[in-house]
Design an enzyme around this catalytic site. Structure first.
Site, PDB file in Angstrom:
ATOM      1  N   PHE A   4       0.860  -1.187   0.000  1.00  0.00           N
ATOM      2  CA  PHE A   4       0.000   0.000   0.000  1.00  0.00           C
ATOM      3  C   PHE A   4       0.893   1.234   0.000  1.00  0.00           C
ATOM      4  O   PHE A   4       1.692   1.439   0.914  1.00  0.00           O
ATOM      5  CB  PHE A   4      -0.917   0.046   1.221  1.00  0.00           C
ATOM      6  CG  PHE A   4      -1.844   1.237   1.197  1.00  0.00           C
ATOM      7  CD1 PHE A   4      -3.053   1.165   0.533  1.00  0.00           C
ATOM      8  CD2 PHE A   4      -1.493   2.429   1.801  1.00  0.00           C
ATOM      9  CE1 PHE A   4      -3.906   2.265   0.476  1.00  0.00           C
ATOM     10  CE2 PHE A   4      -2.328   3.537   1.753  1.00  0.00           C
ATOM     11  CZ  PHE A   4      -3.543   3.458   1.094  1.00  0.00           C
ATOM     12  N   ASP A  12       9.291   3.165   1.425  1.00  0.00           N
ATOM     13  CA  ASP A  12       8.104   3.866   1.890  1.00  0.00           C
ATOM     14  C   ASP A  12       8.011   3.680   3.403  1.00  0.00           C
ATOM     15  O   ASP A  12       7.517   2.663   3.890  1.00  0.00           O
ATOM     16  CB  ASP A  12       6.876   3.295   1.181  1.00  0.00           C
ATOM     17  CG  ASP A  12       5.567   3.946   1.629  1.00  0.00           C
ATOM     18  OD1 ASP A  12       5.583   4.715   2.612  1.00  0.00           O
ATOM     19  OD2 ASP A  12       4.527   3.673   0.997  1.00  0.00           O
ATOM     20  N   LYS A  35       2.580  10.548   8.358  1.00  0.00           N
ATOM     21  CA  LYS A  35       1.948  10.018   9.565  1.00  0.00           C
ATOM     22  C   LYS A  35       2.615  10.544  10.841  1.00  0.00           C
ATOM     23  O   LYS A  35       2.494  11.727  11.143  1.00  0.00           O
ATOM     24  CB  LYS A  35       1.894   8.487   9.518  1.00  0.00           C
ATOM     25  CG  LYS A  35       0.878   7.967   8.481  1.00  0.00           C
ATOM     26  CD  LYS A  35       0.644   6.499   8.612  1.00  0.00           C
ATOM     27  CE  LYS A  35      -0.344   5.983   7.572  1.00  0.00           C
ATOM     28  NZ  LYS A  35      -1.738   6.358   7.865  1.00  0.00           N
ATOM     29  N   THR A  49       1.310  24.017  -4.643  1.00  0.00           N
ATOM     30  CA  THR A  49       1.055  25.292  -3.970  1.00  0.00           C
ATOM     31  C   THR A  49       1.743  25.376  -2.617  1.00  0.00           C
ATOM     32  O   THR A  49       2.473  26.328  -2.330  1.00  0.00           O
ATOM     33  CB  THR A  49      -0.456  25.513  -3.781  1.00  0.00           C
ATOM     34  OG1 THR A  49      -1.089  25.569  -5.068  1.00  0.00           O
ATOM     35  CG2 THR A  49      -0.729  26.823  -3.044  1.00  0.00           C
TER      36      THR A  49
END
Length: 454
Positions: A171, A280, A311, A335
């Site tokens: 994931f 990751d 997280k 942005t």
């Protein structure tokens, strides 16, 4: 516990919410002002031991005073006037990058890029890998007019058919690029167009580890052989594999672990095949395994190429090696590019981790939690199996999916908020302030829960 969950006030609010957006995933509504430390308060005055911590994203639990001070002291101006960091960073931005992020950077990594969340951290890391790969292919030559023209109509050579390899059960996010590498549940991917990118199996260990050494080694080798075959297959089909992305522990997919030897050999394969290695660490980073970064347990011969985070790190982003630094402006841009008020909170968090020796606490509590989970499998073998973990990043399986879901619900009503992942797994994602007494409460509730289903 004063009510079953969700309580009457939560049910009322869920009904109201469902009139304006899908509310089927809402467990209960929270009173965040009353929540404290390891305990979560709901709107019905239930106080619940939380070992899920907002999907593994609160490093210091609820309402830690150091974070209040951090925001009140210097964080309010950037909270109110959120900067577009690529154009107008605040005056203390460079110093905060050093104190909050580079001070805990993985060994060998000196570059960092902030982002807003885990998915966009991975998404932009993918872009950095692809740009790096094409710079290598061009040998330092500038882009051609044909590349500039064809990329605007989504054609080659400007949009090359590059790929990333990920693993079964992985994931990495829900944005379009990351979905191509996410392989944990069909619901994430169904009906969404995606890329034809390679996949390899990830080890599926048996536990206890010491009783399954030969089997688990065979798992490692089978998966490594599949990685090499997939890379060469896609390279041979004109879809070059620019990088490999992997979680140190497959979290959402079911808390699947692999050995340090597996990861060292995986890194060697990426070097031999000319691929980048992206780790990751969105869920494993920031100390839950007893090290700041889970990959520090592996003794890699050199730093990975990119490490993504979010997280518990409170902000998204990624660390990277120098060669992955963009050579053109606006290649990695949006942005906000993160949030400096979150950096302020992260700086305070890192100070507390050091001052309160929270990694030592994780390393003290973790083995006791793991031992307690193993003992649950011994006492309730028809309910629990496969206890495993590193630090307090732990998990235990239920005998089947239906039973797992019933355990989650029953535990909630006994005062324990625990997460699930994969088809069978109960996952522990406590804050770094989780103590032995909290672990014992959690274990006692899971023991009592098991008796309901024995």
């Amino acid at each position: 516990m004063k009510t079953t969950l969700p309580g009457p006030q939560s049910k009322k609010l869920i009904q109201q919410l469902d009139k304006i957006q899908t509310a089927g995933t809402v467990t209960f509504f929270v009173d965040y002002e009353k929540s404290v430390g390891n305990y979560l308060a709901d709107v019905d005055d239930n106080m619940i031991l939380d070992i899920y911590m907002q999907i593994s994203s609160l490093p210091l639990g609820y309402n830690h005073p150091a974070l209040y001070r951090a925001v009140q002291d210097t964080g309010l101006t950037t909270l109110i006037n959120r900067p577009a960091l690529g154009f107008f960073p605040p005056k203390d931005f460079v110093s905060k990058l050093h104190t909050a992020l580079l001070s805990v950077a993985p060994p060998g990594m000196t570059q960092v890029q902030t982002m807003g969340c885990g998915s966009c951290s991975n998404e932009n890391a993918y872009k950095a890998i692809f740009a790096w790969y094409m710079r290598k292919q061009r040998g330092g030559a500038p882009t051609t007019p044909e590349e500039m023209e064809t990329c605007m109509v989504n054609k080659g050579p400007g949009c090359p058919p590059l790929t990333l390899l990920s693993f079964e059960g992985a994931f990495h996010g829900r944005t379009m690029g990351t979905l191509a590498t996410t392989r944990s549940k069909p619901v994430h991917k169904l009906d969404i167009p995606t890329f034809d990118w390679p996949v390899a199996p990830f080890p599926r260990y048996r536990y206890p580890l010491e009783e399954n050494v030969a089997y688990n080694k065979e798992q490692d080798q089978t998966c490594l052989d599949a990685v090499r075959r997939a890379i060469r297959d896609y390279n041979g089909r004109g879809k070059p594999v620019a990088g490999v992305i992997v979680e140190p522990i497959q979290a959402e997919g079911g808390d699947h672990h692999a050995s340090g030897d597996f990861f060292r050999k995986l890194q060697a394969i990426t070097k031999e095949e000319g691929c980048a290695l992206l780790l990751d660490e969105v869920q494993t980073g920031c100390g839950a395994t007893g090290r700041m970064w889970a990959h520090e347990h592996w003794n890699l011969p050199e730093a990975p190429d990119i490490v993504t985070f979010s997280k518990k790190m409170l902000t998204g982003g990624y660390f990277y090696r120098d060669e992955f630094r963009p050579t053109e402006l606006y290649r990695i841009f949006n942005t906000w590019l993160g949030d400096p008020s979150r950096l302020q909170m992260l700086e305070a968090t890192m100070n507390i981790i050091r001052e309160d020796r929270l990694l030592d606490l994780v390393n003290a509590v973790g083995p006791k939690l793991q031992k307690g989970l193993f003992e649950l499998t011994q006492r309730h073998p028809k309910v629990y199996n496969n206890a495993r973990g590193v630090g307090t990043f732990c998990a235990i399986n239920a005998a089947n999916n239906e039973l797992r879901d019933k355990i989650v619900d029953a535990a909630k009503n006994l005062g324990l908020e625990i997460g699930s992942c994969g088809p069978l797994t109960l996952r522990f994602r406590p804050a770094l302030i989780f103590e032995e007494k909290h672990a014992q409460v959690a274990l006692d509730i899971l023991d009592e829960t098991a008796k309901q289903f024995a």
